[in-house]
Motif scaffolding. Structure first.
Motif, short mmCIF file in Angstrom:
data_model
loop_
_atom_site.label_atom_id
_atom_site.label_comp_id
_atom_site.label_asym_id
_atom_site.label_seq_id
_atom_site.Cartn_x
_atom_site.Cartn_y
_atom_site.Cartn_z
N ALA A 184 1.42 18.27 1.79
CA ALA A 184 1.71 19.70 1.71
C ALA A 184 0.48 20.49 2.16
O ALA A 184 -0.66 19.99 2.07
CB ALA A 184 2.09 20.11 0.29
N ARG A 210 5.60 15.91 -6.63
CA ARG A 210 5.06 17.27 -6.43
C ARG A 210 4.02 17.60 -7.50
O ARG A 210 2.97 18.16 -7.21
CB ARG A 210 6.19 18.29 -6.45
CG ARG A 210 7.07 18.25 -5.22
CD ARG A 210 8.21 19.25 -5.32
NE ARG A 210 8.89 19.43 -4.04
CZ ARG A 210 9.90 20.26 -3.85
NH1 ARG A 210 10.36 21.00 -4.85
NH2 ARG A 210 10.45 20.35 -2.64
N GLU A 244 5.49 22.14 1.43
CA GLU A 244 5.71 20.70 1.60
C GLU A 244 6.18 20.33 3.00
O GLU A 244 6.91 21.08 3.66
CB GLU A 244 6.75 20.26 0.57
CG GLU A 244 6.94 18.77 0.45
CD GLU A 244 7.88 18.47 -0.71
OE1 GLU A 244 7.43 18.56 -1.86
OE2 GLU A 244 9.06 18.19 -0.45
#
Length: 380
Positions: free
Chosen positions: A228, A298, A319
């Motif tokens: 990301a 995440r 992302e």
């Protein structure tokens, strides 16, 4: 089914490796046809996105030989095309002391522009980052302008006469007397057949599907990875902008939290600093991807950025989704079996080597030289 005129070499796959090989063969006078299933710069594989690490933190001479050749070739392509392909903003690597020591020794042995710093010295030089242990800094490294590189390879290959056909899905590859036959469908669904003296398969996550029954590949694992981009905190943006950010590696150590892998990244101008776990994604079918990381993944990336990057805002993740096609040891598969030359298993670190790998594959196609021993099928 329509049949096209025979060419010298058919390349299956229009990512960076296929395009580099097309350029290398076409400029030698070969009649080259490249068939790519998707559109130029598509997001289904491993070559899309604006940046990649130009990373020379390796301890193995065979990688550094490829790196040195690729660096020179990238620079020659810049001169020829007039496009900027590299930003040599430096590379900093830290973490596993054995990895750092091995890379430094190998780089010193060839006179590379490398130095060792303490964690405190490195943090003073790059205040947006935290460091673990001794830090290896390389000046002849940085980032590749990846999207531009794809465009330049395509333009240069076409300039030498290569026929690049996007939206052409290869449905069958067979060995016949005198070479190979390839069947494909065009963007309208029409069936086509092509003949050539040989083929190069550089199809990434679809390599095994195309080569089953033709080439015995080592185990290849296809994973979906989710780095990301994170925004730089305003207090860390210097008057010259973000350009002071180096590219980086953080090698996992025995004391690293369970399950964490190596971390890599680089600045992507206009998008933020790209941070990603290396080879940490779930195994996937490349035609049935989620294009989304799990909430657990995440959270792990956010926590990592919060701990190790005081200059980044961990709550600004944008992302990305890409595939890795990996061998068990991370080494590429570069070899020729009869009229078929294989380029597979780039394991998330092949892009920077592309111009050199294209030369290696072109040599194999033309019977000029064998591929380097560590990358041959027998070595896997």
């Amino acid at each position: 089914m329509s049949r096209a005129a025979q060419v010298d070499t058919i390349i299956v796959g229009g990512g960076v490796i296929g395009l580099s090989t097309a350029w290398n063969l076409a400029r030698r006078g070969q009649r080259v046809l490249l068939l790519e299933r998707f559109a130029p710069g598509h997001t289904r594989g491993a070559s899309h996105g604006a940046t990649r690490n130009m990373n020379n933190a390796y301890g193995e001479p065979f990688y550094l030989d490829l790196y040195d050749e690729a660096l020179q070739a990238w620079q020659e392509l810049e001169e020829r095309s007039g496009e900027r392909l590299l930003t040599l903003c430096g590379l900093v690597s830290h973490g596993d002391p054995d990895a750092i020591a091995g890379s430094y020794a190998a780089l010193q042995a060839r006179g590379a522009a490398a130095e060792l710093l303490s964690a405190e010295e490195a943090a003073s030089r790059w205040p947006g980052m935290r460091f673990e242990g001794t830090v290896l800094a390389n000046r002849d490294a940085g980032r590749i302008h990846a999207a531009t590189a794809l465009e330049v390879f395509a333009a240069e290959a076409r300039a030498f006469g290569a026929d690049l056909r996007f939206g052409h899905r290869v449905t069958a590859l067979s060995v016949v007397d005198g070479g190979v036959e390839v069947r494909a469908t065009d963007p309208d669904g029409a069936e086509l057949s092509f003949s050539a003296s040989g083929a190069v398969v550089a199809a990434g996550a679809w390599s095994r599907e195309l080569l089953t029954g033709l080439v015995e590949l080592p185990p290849l694992t296809v994973t979906e990875e989710h780095p990301a981009h994170f925004q730089v905190r305003p207090t860390l943006v210097e008057p010259g902008g973000e350009s002071w950010w180096p590219s980086f590696n953080h090698f996992a150590t025995a004391s690293t939290e369970p399950g964490r892998t190596n971390v890599y990244g680089m600045l992507t101008p206009g998008e933020g600093v790209k941070v990603g776990f290396h080879m940490a994604g779930d195994e996937v079918d490349p035609d049935a991807r989620r294009f989304r990381a799990s909430d657990l993944a995440r959270d792990a990336l956010r926590a990592y950025v919060a701990e190790w990057f005081p200059g980044l805002d961990p709550d600004t993740a944008d992302e990305i989704s890409c595939t890795y096609t990996s061998t068990a040891d991370g080494r590429f598969v570069l070899d020729r079996v009869g009229p078929i030359t294989v380029a597979a298993g780039f394991s998330g670190h092949g892009f920077k080597f592309a111009p050199a790998v294209g030369r290696v594959l072109a040599d194999a196609v033309q019977g000029i030289a064998f591929t380097p021993e560590p990358f041959r099928l027998a070595a896997h």
